[in-house]
Scaffold this active site. Structure first.
Site, PDB file in Angstrom:
ATOM      1  N   LYS A   1      91.019  80.786 -22.683  1.00 13.46           N
ATOM      2  CA  LYS A   1      90.228  80.659 -21.448  1.00 13.46           C
ATOM      3  C   LYS A   1      90.234  81.966 -20.644  1.00 13.46           C
ATOM      4  O   LYS A   1      89.210  82.359 -20.093  1.00 13.46           O
ATOM      5  CB  LYS A   1      90.780  79.528 -20.570  1.00 13.46           C
TER       6      LYS A   1
ATOM      7  N   THR B   1      90.608  85.058 -21.754  1.00  9.32           N
ATOM      8  CA  THR B   1      89.763  86.093 -22.375  1.00  9.32           C
ATOM      9  C   THR B   1      88.292  85.755 -22.187  1.00  9.32           C
ATOM     10  O   THR B   1      87.468  86.643 -21.973  1.00  9.32           O
ATOM     11  CB  THR B   1      90.084  86.281 -23.879  1.00  9.32           C
TER      12      THR B   1
ATOM     13  N   ARG C   1      94.675  83.638 -12.185  1.00  8.94           N
ATOM     14  CA  ARG C   1      96.011  83.327 -11.680  1.00  8.94           C
ATOM     15  C   ARG C   1      96.975  84.484 -11.920  1.00  8.94           C
ATOM     16  O   ARG C   1      96.860  85.179 -12.925  1.00  8.94           O
ATOM     17  CB  ARG C   1      96.544  82.075 -12.396  1.00  8.94           C
TER      18      ARG C   1
ATOM     19  N   LYS D   1     106.609  84.482 -24.003  1.00  8.47           N
ATOM     20  CA  LYS D   1     105.164  84.486 -23.933  1.00  8.47           C
ATOM     21  C   LYS D   1     104.533  85.867 -23.973  1.00  8.47           C
ATOM     22  O   LYS D   1     103.425  86.037 -24.464  1.00  8.47           O
ATOM     23  CB  LYS D   1     104.755  83.811 -22.617  1.00  8.47           C
TER      24      LYS D   1
ATOM     25  N   ALA E   1     100.393  73.938 -13.675  1.00 10.90           N
ATOM     26  CA  ALA E   1      99.234  73.098 -13.959  1.00 10.90           C
ATOM     27  C   ALA E   1      99.620  71.634 -14.170  1.00 10.90           C
ATOM     28  O   ALA E   1      98.747  70.793 -14.335  1.00 10.90           O
ATOM     29  CB  ALA E   1      98.488  73.631 -15.173  1.00 10.90           C
TER      30      ALA E   1
ATOM     31  N   PHE F   1      95.271  74.535 -18.547  1.00  5.47           N
ATOM     32  CA  PHE F   1      95.290  73.401 -19.491  1.00  5.47           C
ATOM     33  C   PHE F   1      93.876  73.000 -19.937  1.00  5.47           C
ATOM     34  O   PHE F   1      92.934  73.774 -19.816  1.00  5.47           O
ATOM     35  CB  PHE F   1      96.002  72.195 -18.876  1.00  5.47           C
TER      36      PHE F   1
ATOM     37  N   PHE G   1      87.260  83.356 -34.039  1.00  3.40           N
ATOM     38  CA  PHE G   1      88.333  84.122 -34.687  1.00  3.40           C
ATOM     39  C   PHE G   1      87.799  84.665 -36.019  1.00  3.40           C
ATOM     40  O   PHE G   1      86.851  84.123 -36.572  1.00  3.40           O
ATOM     41  CB  PHE G   1      89.547  83.222 -34.938  1.00  3.40           C
TER      42      PHE G   1
ATOM     43  N   TRP H   1      86.919  89.061 -27.465  1.00  2.00           N
ATOM     44  CA  TRP H   1      88.259  89.597 -27.734  1.00  2.00           C
ATOM     45  C   TRP H   1      88.161  90.902 -28.506  1.00  2.00           C
ATOM     46  O   TRP H   1      88.813  91.881 -28.186  1.00  2.00           O
ATOM     47  CB  TRP H   1      89.098  88.577 -28.519  1.00  2.00           C
TER      48      TRP H   1
END
Lengths: 657, 657
Positions: free
Chosen positions: A108, A110, A132, A143, A362, A393, A481, A510
């Protein structure tokens, strides 16, 4: 300049590593492909020099005294702008939401960045991304960064992912000052007489005794309409000095912005100086603080101060709520948050403006960036411009909260929802094997499998239907992808349109930056001109349980809800305390439409169990717990900090990704 | 511009509330007096508009790319400046220290600010003040702000006292990441086999296994000269994966920048997810972190990284030290601290430049602002300019550490010591009644009493003698209060000169700004041209106990020292671990030359008891504990936050003082 919006957002820069313009993802140039595949996000970020933030600010129509520069690439934007541009019509408001994701995330952020890059640099439409701020904890845990990725990211990504302009640190300071004030107050009340407390709370200074403003406000709340400290009766003094907090009801926790699992449950107060008043408590990660949710929902300094004061931290021994205001700390909290309330301006890899502001959880919060950043951006882009923001989410959670909580707080009306899907996630919903972070993907995900895709489109269809409940047009963005086959891509787009999407387009942002999202931008622009009949899903006047049921049935597809006795008694308490008219913020897993993460696709026939119900009164919502929500992540055996380093000569950060 | 120093520091501005120029403190104008006496520090601060920090930066010779602006009034200064100005001779280096203070403090910060205001705006000499950043905790507890006061303060004082540019927040983040890493590592080692740990620490990524740079460094320290993960023997794997930390030896504590007494002793790890590995721990206030001491002593990014890696956090079960580097977190800590290492530029009320940088504890650490800020300022002022910095507590502690620890780290040679005294503190040393914060002063302190003053000058004399041990000329600055009589003032100055001070002058900077410190500035300028035979008090090669004894006897006037068995065994351990050659940082009360706060004047005949000895290996000192040092303040019954507020319209902060 009064009333003038920006004159142009044409921020595209010459890139040292240019994106392939006009090529499809199937036939990239080999040399460029090598760069993309062997470059980490931080290398791509560093290969592009951001323009100076004061230049960016000028480009988008900000006046010199409306920004506060933090270094070369970040600036805070003052709220006075809203007053200057109050007569300027808002731009179009686009929400990026997603289908039920795999644990890897479906992109989301990207898409959000790619979309504004496409709008601004390729379609010549002013646009702004509102994102955010990520917690710093996971950056050093599992992460890595959270600035988007590849050629659709915010730069410099290390600035985005680290301290930024200190907002989360300010939240930590404010949160923990309040926590310290609670325990210290209990200790002082337990160890002093009414008279001694009064003498200390209202001391004689230069021969006179006087109440502070916040003490006078408390007296008024207690129904004591006196201003001279010498005139209170003993009973009034006792009422005034004793908050009489019931320690077992304290809901206010301390926070750190670190993944520190050993702080999940702690005992505090074990030093002799605390005289035996030990109690069990916990630390949450800083972004789980209610103050973060307030920052995200507030509309002005005055509003923030009021919300901070209203935060309920415990009940007293009679069951009445005790607030930050009762503790006398509202002003101090507002002072600590006075700069955090200003959104931070950054830019994408292609020079498009970005606001980074607030990043609430979230689940126990609403998972959306700030109302203020959106409002300012909507003025700056002008009537024909676009502001794109993102909800955490899947759409069943993030988008539902965006509409019912955030849009209610802001009064803003969204124009379009972009629903992000991936072939990978759809295959999972169609019955593909488990997808786990850290483990290599199974072959179902790397080879063409049209059946799995077709079967999984039920989740996409359901999320489209959820969007339609709110009366907003939806465009599906298929985040492509390199392993997705053309037939798979075509199938998803076809099924999305059959399911009621206004349009559905593949995106290659991307690997290709804004150029890879031009079709998406065109579709979004068209959709924004569609008829829009936005509405909330429920009325605030309904009883709490009724509001929960509406979300469970209409959004999640549950047969019904079932409240535990604890949950029911909490509902009764909040209703009795006068908090029944708040919106609902469901704390549910994002890995399924149901409460069971393993149930993919579109689960039916389930009863949603509500184990507990809590409240963030300052932020302004009730949050029912569907299962246990962890509010403190941990460090794995090999945290990502093993790869993070700083070159002492170049001052460059290595190993963030 | 290469090699050019600043061309001028003439920053005096027109003041909206002008200071009375050329008047003595005994005959102030009534209207002005009323303003001073009824104005709080924050009102005085606000009445003066600071010049824009980029203007200030240009005035003092900084190039555009050498500063990073944070808002309108603060900027970080890049270390690259040191390289550009490396051939520039240093200015004069002045330390402001004090006599043994009352609990109210005797005004070292105001003298520091007043002195640079006098030097710059009144004597036309380039000068710079280098101050400590205060902890935010006490700002909301009992202390209020710490930016100086009256007409000798740093503005805007709310920016100085609150988040500043985030350095303490960065320290908190780095400190707590390391703390989380320690407990998580113990948990993972306790719950996994060697093989499982190795597979996770050195995972297969894209079919290959590789060590990260920091893991290769650890292998080298272990004497394992291999780089291929497949070639380690089982024994080598076990050595590599197990830090084998003895939990009872952990000295690394978590921190918050909040006065939170309930965190003084806590039990962590009580959630089920931590599998029973609970342990008792504590939180310190953030400025007590060793990382703060490192920030204050470091000389470059490379040096900081090395010091961070060397921090010892515990012993392993064989008694060997375990470091941050062993935990693999050095690079991440350096990344978190990459901006904090740059000093923050601000200004005094009269527009003189100020660096605010680092604020370590003055007991368990050395209580001095940063080496880097001093070094940069010394280049900026040029050969004839002055840099004035301040040492925490009395000269017996702050100054001794300044010379023996800070000057050793920097290699800088101080030109002059300014020793701050007050009539109030001298009367206390002469036998006056107790002085307590919050209580009104007894009449001995508000009426003339020459005998008490004369008797108390012994403390001043002793502190002058201590300064002379280091071979640096000393000027006594008598910080004059309105209740001091002319005869008292004259007596102190006379006795100071008789005790060996180069000069002794009364100062009225609090009420009159730089004008009130002109005589002090003239005396300091003269003293700086005196013969200077600066020397350290002890050689690092001496045994730890010998170094402690030298400080105790020569500085404090103790008859001898006495080590507890714990202290002795710690000395033995550190010596055996190879840390015996570090300087000593005494953790002693500042309220007496002895270890007993109630013993005023010049105590003699006492044996200094050393209860424990600890070490900050990264910062680079051993710290013997003389009594118990609290490292976490608490909130009183009525914390100062009751008076702190934010005006939501003007955005002004109220109630800081």
């Amino acid at each position: 300049m009064k009333g003038a919006a920006c004159t142009g957002f044409r921020g595209k820069q010459t890139q040292k590593h240019p994106c392939p313009v006009g090529q499809s993802i199937q036939q990239p140039q080999i040399s460029w492909l090598l760069f993309v595949f062997f470059s980490s996000d931080i290398e791509i970020s560093r290969a592009q020099s951001p323009k100076a933030v004061d230049v960016l600010a000028k480009e988008i129509g900000l006046l010199t005294d409306e920004i506060e520069i933090y270094g070369q690439t970040k600036a805070k934007v003052r709220l006075s702008l809203l007053e200057r541009l109050k007569d300027q019509p808002d731009g179009k408001y686009v929400l990026v939401a997603g289908i039920t994701p795999t644990p890897l995330g479906e992109g989301k952020s990207t898409v959000t960045v790619g979309l504004v890059q496409a709008l601004t640099a390729h379609l010549n439409i002013n646009s702004f991304a509102c994102l955010r701020q990520p917690s710093q904890g996971p950056t050093f845990g599992v992460k890595g960064g959270a600035a988007g990725g590849g050629y659709a990211q915010v730069i410099p990504m290390e600035e985005f992912n680290l301290h930024l302009t200190g907002d989360i640190h300010a939240i930590t300071a404010a949160n923990n000052l309040l926590a310290a004030a609670i325990d210290a107050r209990i200790l002082h009340e337990n160890t002093q007489s009414d008279k001694s407390l009064y003498n200390r709370l209202v001391p004689v200074v230069n021969g006179m005794r006087g109440f502070s403003a916040i003490q006078l406000a408390r007296l008024r709340r207690l129904g004591i309409n006196k201003t001279d400290p010498e005139t209170l009766t003993e009973e009034e003094i006792s009422k005034f000095v004793r908050l009489d907090i019931d320690p077992s009801t304290i809901t206010w926790q301390r926070v750190v912005d670190t993944n520190d699992r050993f702080l999940r449950k702690v005992t505090v107060g074990q030093a002799n100086t605390e005289k035996g008043f030990v109690r069990q408590a916990q630390f949450d990660i800083a972004v789980a603080s209610e103050i973060m949710a307030i920052l995200a929902l507030t509309t002005s300094l005055q509003d923030m101060k009021e919300r901070l004061g209203k935060m309920v931290v415990a009940n007293d021994k009679k069951g009445e709520p005790v607030t930050a205001e009762d503790l006398g700390v509202t002003g101090a909290l507002a002072v600590l948050m006075k700069d955090a309330i200003k959104p931070t301006l950054m830019q994408t890899l292609e020079g498009t403006p970005v606001f980074v502001h607030a990043g609430p959880f979230a689940n126990i919060a609403h998972g959306n960036s700030s109302v203020l950043a959106d409002k300012i951006a909507l003025k700056l882009v002008g009537e024909k411009g676009f502001v794109v923001t993102e909800a955490g989410f899947g759409a069943d959670i993030g988008m539902e909260k965006f509409f019912n909580i955030k849009c209610r707080a802001s009064g803003l009306v969204p124009s379009v929802v972009v629903l992000v899907a991936t072939v990978r996630a759809l295959k999972m919903h169609g019955g593909g094997p488990n997808v786990t972070a850290g483990a290599p993907l199974k072959k179902e995900y790397t080879e063409e499998n049209l059946q799995l895709v077709a079967d999984g489109c039920c989740n996409l269809q359901k999320q489209i239907q959820i969007t339609q409940l709110f009366g907003v047009p939806v465009v599906v963005a298929l985040n492509v992808f390199k392993t997705d086959s053309p037939a798979e891509v075509d199938l998803v787009c076809k099924m999305a349109k059959e399911s009621g999407a206004f349009d559905a387009v593949p995106c290659n942002h991307w690997s290709a930056g804004g150029r890879g999202a031009v079709k998406l931008a065109q579709a979004v622009e068209k959709a924004a001109n569609q008829k829009n009949s936005f509405k909330y899903l429920y009325s605030l006047e309904l009883p709490i349980v009724e509001k929960i049921r509406i979300i469970a049935q209409k959004v999640y597809g549950a047969q019904d809800i079932e409240l535990s006795p604890t949950a029911q008694s909490q509902v009764d308490r909040y209703t009795q305390q006068g908090f029944g008219n708040l919106p609902i913020c469901m704390a549910k897993t994002h890995l399924s439409l149901s409460h069971q993460p393993e149930r993919k696709g579109v689960p039916t026939g389930f009863i949603l169990p509500i184990s507990d119900v809590r409240a963030s009164i300052g932020a302004g919502f009730i949050y029912p717990l569907v299962g246990t929500m962890s509010t403190m992540p941990g460090l794995p055996t090999r945290p990502c900090f093993y790869d993070i380093d700083l070159d002492p000569i170049t001052e460059q950060v290595k190993g963030l990704f």
